[in-house]
Design a protein around this motif. Structure first.
Motif, PDB file in Angstrom:
ATOM      1  N   VAL A 235      40.974  31.043  49.042  1.00  0.00           N
ATOM      2  CA  VAL A 235      41.172  30.363  47.594  1.00  0.00           C
ATOM      3  C   VAL A 235      40.265  28.286  48.383  1.00  0.00           C
ATOM      4  O   VAL A 235      41.272  28.184  48.671  1.00  0.00           O
ATOM      5  CB  VAL A 235      42.371  29.680  47.288  1.00  0.00           C
ATOM      6  CG1 VAL A 235      42.102  29.231  45.565  1.00  0.00           C
ATOM      7  CG2 VAL A 235      42.972  31.596  47.053  1.00  0.00           C
TER       8      VAL A 235
ATOM      9  N   THR B 291      43.294  29.986  40.181  1.00  0.00           N
ATOM     10  CA  THR B 291      44.613  30.918  40.530  1.00  0.00           C
ATOM     11  C   THR B 291      44.715  31.781  39.478  1.00  0.00           C
ATOM     12  O   THR B 291      45.491  32.651  39.780  1.00  0.00           O
ATOM     13  CB  THR B 291      46.100  29.898  39.813  1.00  0.00           C
ATOM     14  OG1 THR B 291      45.671  29.379  38.453  1.00  0.00           O
ATOM     15  CG2 THR B 291      45.860  29.166  41.533  1.00  0.00           C
ATOM     16  N   GLU B 292      43.696  31.874  38.431  1.00  0.00           N
ATOM     17  CA  GLU B 292      43.945  33.479  37.661  1.00  0.00           C
ATOM     18  C   GLU B 292      43.132  34.780  37.974  1.00  0.00           C
ATOM     19  O   GLU B 292      44.277  35.480  38.122  1.00  0.00           O
ATOM     20  CB  GLU B 292      43.296  33.269  36.119  1.00  0.00           C
ATOM     21  CG  GLU B 292      44.714  31.856  35.538  1.00  0.00           C
ATOM     22  CD  GLU B 292      43.180  32.158  33.092  1.00  0.00           C
ATOM     23  OE1 GLU B 292      42.953  32.271  33.197  1.00  0.00           O
ATOM     24  OE2 GLU B 292      43.754  30.491  33.129  1.00  0.00           O
TER      25      GLU B 292
ATOM     26  N   ARG C  14      45.755  35.362  41.198  1.00  0.00           N
ATOM     27  CA  ARG C  14      46.919  36.033  40.736  1.00  0.00           C
ATOM     28  C   ARG C  14      46.804  37.816  40.676  1.00  0.00           C
ATOM     29  O   ARG C  14      47.676  38.345  41.242  1.00  0.00           O
ATOM     30  CB  ARG C  14      47.547  35.070  39.904  1.00  0.00           C
ATOM     31  CG  ARG C  14      48.389  36.041  39.373  1.00  0.00           C
ATOM     32  CD  ARG C  14      49.347  35.523  37.902  1.00  0.00           C
ATOM     33  NE  ARG C  14      49.166  34.160  37.902  1.00  0.00           N
ATOM     34  CZ  ARG C  14      48.723  32.938  36.849  1.00  0.00           C
ATOM     35  NH1 ARG C  14      48.036  33.358  36.865  1.00  0.00           N
ATOM     36  NH2 ARG C  14      49.451  32.574  37.371  1.00  0.00           N
TER      37      ARG C  14
ATOM     38  N   MET D 279      46.878  22.592  42.994  1.00  0.00           N
ATOM     39  CA  MET D 279      45.930  23.791  42.794  1.00  0.00           C
ATOM     40  C   MET D 279      46.954  24.973  44.332  1.00  0.00           C
ATOM     41  O   MET D 279      46.851  25.679  44.169  1.00  0.00           O
ATOM     42  CB  MET D 279      44.446  24.129  43.233  1.00  0.00           C
ATOM     43  CG  MET D 279      43.638  24.967  42.972  1.00  0.00           C
ATOM     44  SD  MET D 279      43.852  26.308  45.272  1.00  0.00           S
ATOM     45  CE  MET D 279      42.420  25.255  45.671  1.00  0.00           C
TER      46      MET D 279
ATOM     47  N   ALA E 191      50.384  25.868  43.776  1.00  0.00           N
ATOM     48  CA  ALA E 191      50.394  26.678  42.592  1.00  0.00           C
ATOM     49  C   ALA E 191      50.076  28.423  43.452  1.00  0.00           C
ATOM     50  O   ALA E 191      50.169  28.699  43.710  1.00  0.00           O
ATOM     51  CB  ALA E 191      49.028  26.304  41.689  1.00  0.00           C
ATOM     52  N   VAL E 192      48.676  27.857  43.974  1.00  0.00           N
ATOM     53  CA  VAL E 192      48.971  29.801  45.070  1.00  0.00           C
ATOM     54  C   VAL E 192      49.806  29.961  45.913  1.00  0.00           C
ATOM     55  O   VAL E 192      50.105  30.659  46.496  1.00  0.00           O
ATOM     56  CB  VAL E 192      47.033  29.097  45.992  1.00  0.00           C
ATOM     57  CG1 VAL E 192      46.565  30.034  46.887  1.00  0.00           C
ATOM     58  CG2 VAL E 192      46.080  28.884  45.057  1.00  0.00           C
TER      59      VAL E 192
ATOM     60  N   LEU F 245      52.491  30.863  44.133  1.00  0.00           N
ATOM     61  CA  LEU F 245      51.822  32.299  43.533  1.00  0.00           C
ATOM     62  C   LEU F 245      51.968  33.742  45.218  1.00  0.00           C
ATOM     63  O   LEU F 245      52.912  34.144  44.427  1.00  0.00           O
ATOM     64  CB  LEU F 245      50.527  32.355  42.967  1.00  0.00           C
ATOM     65  CG  LEU F 245      50.208  32.234  41.791  1.00  0.00           C
ATOM     66  CD1 LEU F 245      48.408  32.080  41.446  1.00  0.00           C
ATOM     67  CD2 LEU F 245      51.433  33.327  40.726  1.00  0.00           C
TER      68      LEU F 245
END
Length: 239
Positions: free
Chosen positions: A88, A149-150, A153, A172, A175-176, A179
């Protein structure tokens, strides 16, 4: 893009490491800047950068065969995956992951996002190095209009057995990491920080990292102890 050839015999880097660079003879800016290397081959080291301030403007102004001051390679490295993996990247963060694509025995599924298409450089070259590249932009000028991230996910929901490697903005990466924690996936992040020395002496780039003895976190230098950390050990801001 900047390609340099060391004037003296040099140790060449491994994926995840970085260099401190400074162009020009003046002391403005005073300090070197950290840059992930893009590739190292045939005795040369290549860097991918975006012009953001005085330091990168000085680099952009360099002419062929002019000299540049650099220190490196510095920091630790990504644990190289033995099979398929997920990557990512946010914008210029692709530079840190680029060399990993060639070093790994398996191919990556890449999720790469930016605010606009102009932030995503060398897209065709990158596509040729990975199994699949999912591109996102905030404004929809390239790929899917969404945060990176969408789609990540969605993919992680059925591929949490694959290790995840991340480099980009701190929000970012946070957030990753969240998840991956929820999905039980192993995640490695290459942290970004302002650095003065690059060798851990000034303690200007410290972050809190948990270990088996201190779950509240101990301060570690991004430059010396990182920049690559297991995401589950990072104490993110706000936690």
């Amino acid at each position: 893009m900047l390609t340099v050839q060391p004037l003296q015999p040099a140790t060449f880097p491994v994926p995840g490491q970085f260099y401190m660079l400074q162009a020009g003879a003046s002391y403005d800016p005073l300090l070197k800047r950290p840059f992930s290397y893009l590739s190292a081959e045939n005795g040369s080291i290549t860097f991918l950068y975006r012009i953001r301030g005085k330091g990168t403007r000085a680099i952009a102004a360099l002419r062929e065969k002019e000299t540049i001051s650099l220190i490196g390679p510095l920091g630790n490295a990504y644990p190289v995956p033995s099979g398929e993996f997920i990557a990512v990247a946010g914008g210029i963060g692709i530079a840190s992951l680029f060399s990993l694509f060639g070093a790994a025995t398996g191919r990556a599924t890449l999720f790469w996002g930016g605010r606009t298409a102009g932030e995503l450089l060398m897209t065709e070259t990158v596509r040729g190095l990975v199994r699949t590249a999912v591109i996102t932009t905030d404004d929809g000028s390239a790929g899917r209009k969404s945060l990176v991230t969408e789609p990540f996910r969605e993919y992680l929901a059925v591929n949490a057995h694959l290790p995840v490697y991340v480099c980009g903005s701190t929000p970012m990466m946070k957030a990753v990491a969240a998840l991956c924690s929820d999905a039980g996936a192993r995640c490695f992040v290459s942290l970004e920080a302002y650095m003065a020395c690059g060798v851990g002496a000034c303690l200007g780039c410290v972050v809190k990292i948990r270990d088996s003895e201190n779950h509240e976190g101990r301060f570690r230098s991004v430059c010396k102890d990182g920049p690559v950390f297991d995401a589950s050990t990072v104490v993110w801001e706000g936690q």
